[in-house]
Write a protein that holds these residues in place. Structure first.
Motif, PDB file in Angstrom:
ATOM      1  N   MET A  63      43.092   0.856  -4.798  1.00 15.78           N
ATOM      2  CA  MET A  63      41.741   0.972  -4.291  1.00 15.78           C
ATOM      3  C   MET A  63      41.696   2.109  -3.270  1.00 15.78           C
ATOM      4  O   MET A  63      42.571   2.224  -2.427  1.00 15.78           O
ATOM      5  CB  MET A  63      41.307  -0.336  -3.621  1.00 15.78           C
ATOM      6  N   MET A  64      40.655   2.920  -3.359  1.00 17.31           N
ATOM      7  CA  MET A  64      40.443   3.989  -2.386  1.00 17.31           C
ATOM      8  C   MET A  64      39.565   3.457  -1.258  1.00 17.31           C
ATOM      9  O   MET A  64      38.582   2.781  -1.509  1.00 17.31           O
ATOM     10  CB  MET A  64      39.761   5.181  -3.037  1.00 17.31           C
ATOM     11  N   ARG A  65      39.935   3.784  -0.028  1.00 16.73           N
ATOM     12  CA  ARG A  65      39.158   3.349   1.129  1.00 16.73           C
ATOM     13  C   ARG A  65      38.523   4.575   1.778  1.00 16.73           C
ATOM     14  O   ARG A  65      39.187   5.579   2.013  1.00 16.73           O
ATOM     15  CB  ARG A  65      40.060   2.635   2.125  1.00 16.73           C
ATOM     16  N   PHE A  66      37.225   4.460   2.048  1.00 16.01           N
ATOM     17  CA  PHE A  66      36.488   5.513   2.725  1.00 16.01           C
ATOM     18  C   PHE A  66      35.986   4.958   4.053  1.00 16.01           C
ATOM     19  O   PHE A  66      35.302   3.935   4.072  1.00 16.01           O
ATOM     20  CB  PHE A  66      35.290   5.981   1.884  1.00 16.01           C
ATOM     21  N   ASP A  67      36.319   5.620   5.152  1.00 15.36           N
ATOM     22  CA  ASP A  67      35.823   5.258   6.469  1.00 15.36           C
ATOM     23  C   ASP A  67      34.862   6.351   6.922  1.00 15.36           C
ATOM     24  O   ASP A  67      35.249   7.518   7.025  1.00 15.36           O
ATOM     25  CB  ASP A  67      36.969   5.111   7.464  1.00 15.36           C
ATOM     26  N   ARG A 124      28.588  -0.147  -8.000  1.00 15.05           N
ATOM     27  CA  ARG A 124      29.387  -0.610  -9.141  1.00 15.05           C
ATOM     28  C   ARG A 124      30.887  -0.446  -8.862  1.00 15.05           C
ATOM     29  O   ARG A 124      31.697  -1.320  -9.152  1.00 15.05           O
ATOM     30  CB  ARG A 124      28.988   0.166 -10.387  1.00 15.05           C
ATOM     31  N   ALA A 125      31.262   0.691  -8.286  1.00 12.82           N
ATOM     32  CA  ALA A 125      32.667   0.943  -7.961  1.00 12.82           C
ATOM     33  C   ALA A 125      33.177  -0.054  -6.919  1.00 12.82           C
ATOM     34  O   ALA A 125      34.324  -0.498  -6.989  1.00 12.82           O
ATOM     35  CB  ALA A 125      32.843   2.371  -7.455  1.00 12.82           C
ATOM     36  N   ILE A 159      36.706   1.137  -4.992  1.00 15.50           N
ATOM     37  CA  ILE A 159      36.567   1.780  -3.690  1.00 15.50           C
ATOM     38  C   ILE A 159      36.122   0.751  -2.656  1.00 15.50           C
ATOM     39  O   ILE A 159      35.548  -0.284  -2.999  1.00 15.50           O
ATOM     40  CB  ILE A 159      35.559   2.951  -3.711  1.00 15.50           C
ATOM     41  N   ALA A 160      36.405   1.052  -1.418  1.00 15.78           N
ATOM     42  CA  ALA A 160      35.907   0.266  -0.284  1.00 15.78           C
ATOM     43  C   ALA A 160      35.327   1.253   0.725  1.00 15.78           C
ATOM     44  O   ALA A 160      35.989   2.233   1.083  1.00 15.78           O
ATOM     45  CB  ALA A 160      37.013  -0.549   0.349  1.00 15.78           C
ATOM     46  N   ILE A 161      34.103   1.012   1.140  1.00 15.22           N
ATOM     47  CA  ILE A 161      33.441   1.901   2.089  1.00 15.22           C
ATOM     48  C   ILE A 161      33.186   1.124   3.378  1.00 15.22           C
ATOM     49  O   ILE A 161      32.569   0.068   3.367  1.00 15.22           O
ATOM     50  CB  ILE A 161      32.116   2.446   1.521  1.00 15.22           C
ATOM     51  N   HIS A 162      33.681   1.685   4.481  1.00 17.01           N
ATOM     52  CA  HIS A 162      33.511   1.066   5.797  1.00 17.01           C
ATOM     53  C   HIS A 162      32.773   2.070   6.686  1.00 17.01           C
ATOM     54  O   HIS A 162      33.267   3.168   6.923  1.00 17.01           O
ATOM     55  CB  HIS A 162      34.861   0.718   6.420  1.00 17.01           C
TER      56      HIS A 162
END
Length: 71
Positions: A1-5, A25-26, A32-35
């Motif tokens: 999983m890609m994480r975006f901060d 959807r992602a 992905i995880a967006i924080h």
């Protein structure tokens, strides 16, 4: 999983972006995880100041490093 901060002083601007279309959807598929982080939460003063004048003078403002590091 890609994480975006995402560090921003305007977190509500990202609400619609992270909850729409292909990005949503992602996230649901755990790709992905967006924080989103509010930079002002890390400010030390009562006014939640995160910017300052440039050291050499001139036009514009610079972000303080302390809130960025704390975030």
């Amino acid at each position: 999983m890609m994480r975006f901060d995402v560090i921003t002083i305007f977190p509500p601007l990202f609400d619609s972006f992270v909850s729409e279309s292909i990005v949503l959807r992602a996230q649901k598929e755990k790709r992905i995880a967006i924080h989103v982080h509010n930079l002002r939460d890390a400010a030390n003063d009562a006014h939640k100041t995160v910017d300052d004048r440039p050291y050499g003078g001139g036009a514009g403002m610079l972000l303080k490093i302390e809130p960025i590091v704390k975030t």
